[in-house]
Design a protein around this motif. Structure first.
Motif, mmCIF file in Angstrom:
data_model
loop_
_atom_site.group_PDB
_atom_site.id
_atom_site.type_symbol
_atom_site.label_atom_id
_atom_site.label_comp_id
_atom_site.label_asym_id
_atom_site.label_seq_id
_atom_site.Cartn_x
_atom_site.Cartn_y
_atom_site.Cartn_z
ATOM 1 N N ARG A 10 0.836 -1.206 0.000
ATOM 2 C CA ARG A 10 0.000 0.000 0.000
ATOM 3 C C ARG A 10 0.866 1.250 0.000
ATOM 4 O O ARG A 10 0.573 2.232 -0.701
ATOM 5 N N ALA A 11 1.937 1.218 0.779
ATOM 6 C CA ALA A 11 2.824 2.382 0.833
ATOM 7 C C ALA A 11 3.469 2.621 -0.526
ATOM 8 O O ALA A 11 3.609 3.776 -0.965
ATOM 9 N N ARG A 12 3.853 1.540 -1.202
ATOM 10 C CA ARG A 12 4.472 1.700 -2.523
ATOM 11 C C ARG A 12 3.477 2.303 -3.510
ATOM 12 O O ARG A 12 3.833 3.172 -4.309
ATOM 13 N N ILE A 13 2.223 1.852 -3.458
ATOM 14 C CA ILE A 13 1.194 2.407 -4.335
ATOM 15 C C ILE A 13 1.012 3.897 -4.057
ATOM 16 O O ILE A 13 0.911 4.716 -4.980
ATOM 17 N N GLU A 14 0.983 4.264 -2.782
ATOM 18 C CA GLU A 14 0.774 5.665 -2.420
ATOM 19 C C GLU A 14 1.952 6.533 -2.855
ATOM 20 O O GLU A 14 1.755 7.639 -3.381
ATOM 21 N N ILE A 19 4.472 10.407 -6.705
ATOM 22 C CA ILE A 19 5.512 10.738 -7.683
ATOM 23 C C ILE A 19 4.875 11.125 -9.014
ATOM 24 O O ILE A 19 5.234 12.134 -9.629
ATOM 25 N N LYS A 20 3.911 10.332 -9.458
ATOM 26 C CA LYS A 20 3.244 10.634 -10.727
ATOM 27 C C LYS A 20 2.489 11.957 -10.638
ATOM 28 O O LYS A 20 2.485 12.752 -11.589
ATOM 29 N N GLY A 21 1.850 12.194 -9.513
ATOM 30 C CA GLY A 21 1.100 13.438 -9.361
ATOM 31 C C GLY A 21 2.009 14.654 -9.450
ATOM 32 O O GLY A 21 1.681 15.649 -10.114
ATOM 33 N N GLU A 22 3.153 14.600 -8.786
ATOM 34 C CA GLU A 22 4.096 15.714 -8.851
ATOM 35 C C GLU A 22 4.676 15.841 -10.257
ATOM 36 O O GLU A 22 4.879 16.955 -10.766
ATOM 37 N N ALA A 23 4.940 14.708 -10.907
ATOM 38 C CA ALA A 23 5.457 14.756 -12.279
ATOM 39 C C ALA A 23 4.440 15.410 -13.212
ATOM 40 O O ALA A 23 4.813 16.201 -14.090
ATOM 41 N N ARG A 24 3.157 15.107 -13.031
ATOM 42 C CA ARG A 24 2.129 15.742 -13.876
ATOM 43 C C ARG A 24 2.074 17.244 -13.607
ATOM 44 O O ARG A 24 1.850 18.034 -14.535
ATOM 45 N N ARG A 25 2.259 17.627 -12.349
ATOM 46 C CA ARG A 25 2.275 19.067 -12.041
ATOM 47 C C ARG A 25 3.444 19.739 -12.760
ATOM 48 O O ARG A 25 3.302 20.837 -13.314
ATOM 49 N N GLN A 26 4.587 19.070 -12.780
ATOM 50 C CA GLN A 26 5.741 19.627 -13.478
ATOM 51 C C GLN A 26 5.525 19.660 -14.989
ATOM 52 O O GLN A 26 5.985 20.583 -15.668
ATOM 53 N N LEU A 27 4.844 18.643 -15.521
ATOM 54 C CA LEU A 27 4.520 18.668 -16.951
ATOM 55 C C LEU A 27 3.728 19.927 -17.284
ATOM 56 O O LEU A 27 3.976 20.584 -18.295
ATOM 57 N N ALA A 28 2.742 20.231 -16.444
ATOM 58 C CA ALA A 28 1.904 21.407 -16.693
ATOM 59 C C ALA A 28 2.706 22.698 -16.576
ATOM 60 O O ALA A 28 2.483 23.649 -17.336
ATOM 61 N N ALA A 33 9.823 17.997 -21.671
ATOM 62 C CA ALA A 33 11.264 18.028 -21.931
ATOM 63 C C ALA A 33 12.069 18.400 -20.687
ATOM 64 O O ALA A 33 13.247 18.044 -20.571
ATOM 65 N N ARG A 34 11.445 19.102 -19.756
ATOM 66 C CA ARG A 34 12.165 19.569 -18.560
ATOM 67 C C ARG A 34 11.827 18.740 -17.317
ATOM 68 O O ARG A 34 12.234 19.100 -16.206
ATOM 69 N N LEU A 35 11.123 17.641 -17.500
ATOM 70 C CA LEU A 35 10.810 16.776 -16.365
ATOM 71 C C LEU A 35 12.102 16.241 -15.767
ATOM 72 O O LEU A 35 12.965 15.734 -16.474
ATOM 73 N N SER A 36 12.224 16.327 -14.448
ATOM 74 C CA SER A 36 13.451 15.929 -13.759
ATOM 75 C C SER A 36 13.119 15.090 -12.538
ATOM 76 O O SER A 36 12.305 15.499 -11.700
ATOM 77 N N LEU A 37 13.742 13.914 -12.445
ATOM 78 C CA LEU A 37 13.537 13.088 -11.255
ATOM 79 C C LEU A 37 14.026 13.799 -9.998
ATOM 80 O O LEU A 37 13.402 13.706 -8.943
ATOM 81 N N ARG A 38 15.128 14.508 -10.106
ATOM 82 C CA ARG A 38 15.639 15.227 -8.941
ATOM 83 C C ARG A 38 14.651 16.300 -8.473
ATOM 84 O O ARG A 38 14.436 16.484 -7.273
ATOM 85 N N ALA A 39 14.047 16.992 -9.430
ATOM 86 C CA ALA A 39 13.076 18.026 -9.059
ATOM 87 C C ALA A 39 11.835 17.405 -8.432
ATOM 88 O O ALA A 39 11.287 17.950 -7.464
ATOM 89 N N VAL A 40 11.393 16.282 -8.969
ATOM 90 C CA VAL A 40 10.244 15.589 -8.386
ATOM 91 C C VAL A 40 10.565 15.166 -6.958
ATOM 92 O O VAL A 40 9.772 15.372 -6.024
#
Length: 230
Positions: A10-14, A19-28, A33-40
């Protein structure tokens, strides 16, 4: 599964969802092209090494976001398809669902149908999700051409070999004329949505909903669908 294993799952799913939610915020905010794992990781208060346990690279995260976007779009289109009948109206409903999803989620639409992300090549794992809308349109045409369709779309002689190849790959049970028209309609559908979403219709088309419905109705007729026929 033990209680501890269940809690870890459950923790892994959460965490994956966060992570995906923050990545989508960064996409917006920044674009793919500027998506960064470090920034996430930084925004989530994680160390980069912890995030890499979920997504080993930026490309892995992009692939997950792309599959999620295609699946979300496919689910919307499938729900619209299942609520409509006969074939012509199902076609219109699917197309309107694609447009509605894109207007609601423009940055995810741009991720899957906008400019390619530099340095990224989508793997084959994205194909099943990407095919969902196309398979719906093929299924609608298949249902219609089992019934009383008055005629097939025209096909130039020089295109027939390519049309037969596409039919063999995509829908062997449909005439090559129909499959060629389907591929063209599929491309034009996303062209219509992209023109509206990315501003090419500004100062050109004002009543965009009515224009879109008319245009995709013309695409349906080009595939051989007729209003009212079952």
């Amino acid at each position: 599964m033990s209680t501890a294993q269940g809690a870890r799952a459950r923790a892994r799913i959460e965490v994956t969802a966060a992570i995906k939610g923050e990545a989508r915020r960064q996409l917006a905010a920044e674009g793919a092209a500027r998506l960064s794992l470090r920034a996430v990781a930084r925004e989530l208060g994680m160390v980069s090494s912890a995030l890499y346990r979920y997504f080993p690279s930026r490309d892995d995260l992009l692939t997950a976001l792309i599959i999620d976007a295609y699946d979300s779009l496919g689910e919307s289109a499938e729900a619209a398809h299942d609520a409509a009948d006969p074939p012509f109206e199902r076609w219109i409903s699917v197309c309107e669902a694609v447009r509605g999803w894109a207007l609601d989620r423009p940055h995810e639409y741009a991720l899957i149908y906008g400019s390619p992300v530099p340095g990224y090549t989508a793997p084959d794992t994205t194909v099943p999700a990407a095919a969902r809308v196309g398979l719906l349109l093929i299924g609608i045409a298949r249902d219609a051409h089992r019934g009383s369709v008055p005629g097939r779309p025209a096909l130039a002689d020089e295109l027939r070999p390519e049309a037969e190849r596409m039919a063999a790959d995509l829908a062997p049970d449909l005439p090559p004329e129909v499959v060629t028209a389907l591929v063209a309609a599929w491309a034009q559908l996303y062209g219509l949505v992209g023109f509206e979403l990315f501003g090419q219709f500004n100062r050109v088309v004002e009543d965009r909903e009515a224009f879109f419905r008319h245009a995709v109705g013309q695409l349906a007729r080009g595939v051989g669908l007729v209003p009212g026929l079952r």
